[in-house]
Design an enzyme around this catalytic site. Structure first.
Site, PDB file in Angstrom:
ATOM      1  NE  ARG A   1       0.168   1.370   3.381  1.00  0.00           N
ATOM      2  CZ  ARG A   1       1.066   2.310   3.558  1.00  0.00           C
ATOM      3  NH1 ARG A   1       2.371   2.010   3.579  1.00  0.00           N
ATOM      4  NH2 ARG A   1       0.741   3.574   3.724  1.00  0.00           N
TER       5      ARG A   1
ATOM      6  CG  ASP B   1      -3.060   7.998  -1.726  1.00  0.00           C
ATOM      7  OD1 ASP B   1      -2.972   8.546  -0.614  1.00  0.00           O
ATOM      8  OD2 ASP B   1      -2.722   6.813  -1.941  1.00  0.00           O
TER       9      ASP B   1
HETATM   10  O1  MRU Z   1      -4.537   3.172   2.204  1.00  0.00           O
HETATM   11  P1  MRU Z   1      -3.067   3.391   2.094  1.00  0.00           P
HETATM   12  O2  MRU Z   1      -2.294   2.825   3.228  1.00  0.00           O
HETATM   13  O3  MRU Z   1      -2.544   2.930   0.742  1.00  0.00           O
HETATM   14  O4  MRU Z   1      -2.906   4.976   2.133  1.00  0.00           O
HETATM   15  C1  MRU Z   1      -1.628   5.523   1.993  1.00  0.00           C
HETATM   16  C2  MRU Z   1      -1.596   6.994   2.041  1.00  0.00           C
HETATM   17  O5  MRU Z   1      -2.595   7.665   2.118  1.00  0.00           O
HETATM   18  C3  MRU Z   1      -0.259   7.634   1.880  1.00  0.00           C
HETATM   19  O6  MRU Z   1      -0.167   8.801   2.624  1.00  0.00           O
HETATM   20  C4  MRU Z   1      -0.047   7.973   0.403  1.00  0.00           C
HETATM   21  O7  MRU Z   1      -0.253   6.852  -0.396  1.00  0.00           O
HETATM   22  C5  MRU Z   1       1.283   8.524   0.157  1.00  0.00           C
HETATM   23  S1  MRU Z   1       2.518   7.267   0.117  1.00  0.00           S
HETATM   24  C6  MRU Z   1       4.032   7.938  -0.130  1.00  0.00           C
END
Ligand code: MRU
Length: 355
Positions: A59, A247
């Site tokens: 993730r 994201d």
């Molecule tokens: O649901 P996730 O754990 O994939 O969410 C991750 C995030 O929101 C991070 O802050 C984002 O992907 C930035 S990663 C460098």
């Protein structure tokens, strides 16, 4: 010592290709089991990769992109040599893109590997080989971009400072030293002492399970707080900087990141604390005018009602679970990218950096 003389490396292998293009596989660190177990999961089919992304085994936007790039190679292995290869690859790309909707790095990586396949002549073996090369290039590029972000972000961290971060935009979310954490790792390597407040990040606890874990391993002073403590911690003047990942960033700078980020930005504005986003160019989606167009992933209710190993809400209760929110550009003081800092955060400065 200048920060250019310091080379720091990813502390863990988040995603790794094992073997050859024809019969190799993707090995992922299973992040659902951290911080108590360090276990790896091998993905040998497109379904394995899809499921690993969907379940958050891997993730974090950049790491998802790297995994999906390799996923294209894994998924291509079962396409028969006499099939319509480009058409089959299009189907594979569309399938992998559906695993998670918000992080644009996923489709960016998948489309890049697909494009490389389409521009390669030769038999299936040659195309698959080129796809693996492209996936490896995405991997290597991400590691470099994290370090580049760190070289800009490190300057924001001064001795004795309190830095607040949300979710995990760390080494575990990339295949390098992270985005939000990159400056922290560099500042630490340069001998600066500071404290990182890690928001726990409900419902899946990426802040306490992952960010706190990786900072602790690296010897960075990390303090876990629950999400609802952030405002008070700011009021107490323990925090002088907020830095989070992203994201997807729209052309005007509106930024999607883990649910709770928007609340932090509002709190930071209330307390006069600079709020920064850190992200590589692969997280920008300049086809979107504003954050209103960013798709927001919805997650299952169990993550809220029974995510802590036991039931924490009544059976049958309704839930609402957006996994991300969008912070408007006006609340973001600067976006630290691998190409410099976009500041002020508006379309002109962003397009200038990304050109
Ligand atoms: O649901 P996730 O754990 O994939 O969410 C991750 C995030 O929101 C991070 O802050 C984002 O992907 C930035 S990663 C460098």
């Amino acid at each position: 010592m200048t920060n250019n003389e310091i080379h720091i490396h990813p502390p863990v292998a988040v995603a790794e290709w094992i073997g050859q293009a024809a019969d190799g596989f993707l090995r992922l660190l299973d992040q659902t089991l951290l911080p108590t177990e360090t276990t790896y999961l091998d993905c040998r089919s497109r379904e394995d990769v899809f499921d690993a992304i969907r379940r958050l085994v891997v993730r974090g936007a950049p790491a998802i992109g790297v995994a999906a790039g390799y996923g294209m190679v894994v998924g291509s292995q079962v396409i028969p040599n006499d099939a319509d290869f480009p058409a089959e690859l299009e189907t594979l790309a569309a399938y992998l893109e559906k695993s998670r909707p918000t992080a644009v790095n996923l489709s960016w990586a998948v489309r890049r590997v697909l494009q490389r396949a389409k521009s390669t002549s030769g038999d299936a073996a040659a195309i698959r080989q080129a796809m693996l090369e492209e996936a490896r290039a995405i991997h290597a590029e991400d590691e470099k971009m994290c370090l580049a972000i760190g070289r800009y972000a490190e300057k924001l961290i001064t001795p004795g400072m309190g830095v607040l971060t949300h979710c995990n935009a760390g080494a575990l979310a990339t295949v390098g030293v992270g985005t939000a954490t990159a400056g922290m790792y560099l500042a630490h390597a340069m001998g600066r002492a500071f404290t990182v407040y890690c928001d726990e990040t409900r419902p899946l606890l990426q802040g306490s399970r992952l960010t706190a874990w990786e900072l602790q391993q690296a010897g960075v002073n990390a303090v876990v707080i629950t999400d609802n403590m952030a405002g008070w911690v700011m009021k107490e003047k323990r925090v002088q900087l907020v830095i989070v990942g992203a994201d997807r960033i729209a052309a005007n700078g509106d930024t999607a990141n883990k649910i709770g980020t928007y609340s932090l930005a509002v709190l930071a504005a209330r307390h006069g604390i600079p709020f920064y986003v850190a992200a590589p160019y692969s997280t920008f989606d300049l086809t979107l005018k504003s954050g209103e167009e960013i798709p927001i992933e919805q997650r299952g209710s169990e993550e809220i009602t029974a995510g802590l190993g036991r039931r924490t809400a009544p059976e049958g209760i309704a839930t609402y679970s957006p996994a991300f929110d969008v912070t408007p550009a006006e609340l973001i003081y600067g976006i630290v990218t691998d190409r410099g800092i976009a500041q002020p955060v508006k379309e002109q400065t962003i397009r200038g950096l990304m050109a």
